[in-house]
Design an enzyme around this catalytic site. Sequence first.
Site, short mmCIF file in Angstrom:
data_model
loop_
_atom_site.label_atom_id
_atom_site.label_comp_id
_atom_site.label_asym_id
_atom_site.label_seq_id
_atom_site.Cartn_x
_atom_site.Cartn_y
_atom_site.Cartn_z
N ASP A 1 0.85 -1.19 0.00
CA ASP A 1 0.00 0.00 0.00
C ASP A 1 0.89 1.24 0.00
O ASP A 1 1.90 1.30 0.71
CB ASP A 1 -0.92 -0.02 1.22
CG ASP A 1 -2.07 0.95 1.08
OD1 ASP A 1 -3.22 0.49 0.92
OD2 ASP A 1 -1.82 2.18 1.12
N ASN B 1 -13.05 -3.23 2.52
CA ASN B 1 -14.03 -2.14 2.60
C ASN B 1 -14.96 -2.24 1.40
O ASN B 1 -14.50 -2.35 0.25
CB ASN B 1 -13.31 -0.79 2.60
CG ASN B 1 -12.42 -0.61 3.83
OD1 ASN B 1 -12.79 -1.01 4.93
ND2 ASN B 1 -11.25 -0.01 3.65
N GLN C 1 -14.23 2.58 1.30
CA GLN C 1 -13.62 2.17 0.03
C GLN C 1 -13.38 3.40 -0.85
O GLN C 1 -14.28 4.23 -1.05
CB GLN C 1 -14.52 1.16 -0.70
CG GLN C 1 -13.84 0.60 -1.96
CD GLN C 1 -14.65 -0.51 -2.64
OE1 GLN C 1 -15.78 -0.79 -2.25
NE2 GLN C 1 -14.05 -1.11 -3.65
N VAL D 1 -10.98 2.96 -3.73
CA VAL D 1 -10.61 2.43 -5.05
C VAL D 1 -11.59 1.31 -5.37
O VAL D 1 -11.66 0.32 -4.63
CB VAL D 1 -9.16 1.91 -5.06
CG1 VAL D 1 -8.82 1.36 -6.45
CG2 VAL D 1 -8.18 3.01 -4.67
N HIS E 1 -10.27 -5.27 -3.30
CA HIS E 1 -8.93 -5.52 -2.73
C HIS E 1 -9.07 -5.95 -1.28
O HIS E 1 -9.96 -5.51 -0.56
CB HIS E 1 -8.03 -4.29 -2.84
CG HIS E 1 -8.66 -3.01 -2.37
ND1 HIS E 1 -9.56 -2.31 -3.15
CD2 HIS E 1 -8.53 -2.32 -1.22
CE1 HIS E 1 -9.95 -1.23 -2.48
NE2 HIS E 1 -9.35 -1.22 -1.31
N HIS F 1 -7.05 -5.84 2.16
CA HIS F 1 -5.93 -5.26 2.88
C HIS F 1 -5.34 -6.34 3.79
O HIS F 1 -6.09 -7.02 4.52
CB HIS F 1 -6.38 -4.11 3.78
CG HIS F 1 -6.92 -2.91 3.08
ND1 HIS F 1 -6.18 -1.77 2.88
CD2 HIS F 1 -8.15 -2.66 2.55
CE1 HIS F 1 -6.92 -0.86 2.25
NE2 HIS F 1 -8.13 -1.37 2.05
#
Length: 113
Positions: free
Chosen positions: A30, A86, A93, A95, A99, A101
């Site tokens: 990240d 998220n 969220q 993006v 995904h 994390h």
Amino acid sequence: MSTTLFSKIINREIPATIVYEDDQCLAFRDINPQAPMHILVIPKKPIPKIVDAQAEDQALLGHLLLKAGEIATSEGYGDAFRLVVNNGAGAGQTVFHLHVHILGGRGFSWPPG
Ligand code: AMP
């Protein structure tokens, strides 16, 4: 589906520190880490949010979790790490390319913020 910056990372159009890749997923650090280890695992298939996943994506979703655990372990945090997904702007969220994390290397409180 719209192109996000994560699609650009998959396509090597923008740089990222990639830690794992296979035919189904990509994992990279990240850019704004929230823990000593903060890695994102993304499917190469551009699913915007977890709620957009379909039954046909079941194996892919399992693959993301399996790889998240393997990556956390390979980074030395297999004993204690947190996975976060998220879903939607209201949940944080930013993006809209699914995904996971992977966070590790510090304590985590519960309930999460
Ligand atoms: P979320 O808020 O769950 O959508 O998470 C998006 C994450 O993407 C955030 O933790 C950002 O710091 C991270 N991020 C945004 N741009 C980049 C980038 N170019 N490379 C790596 N991580 C990024």
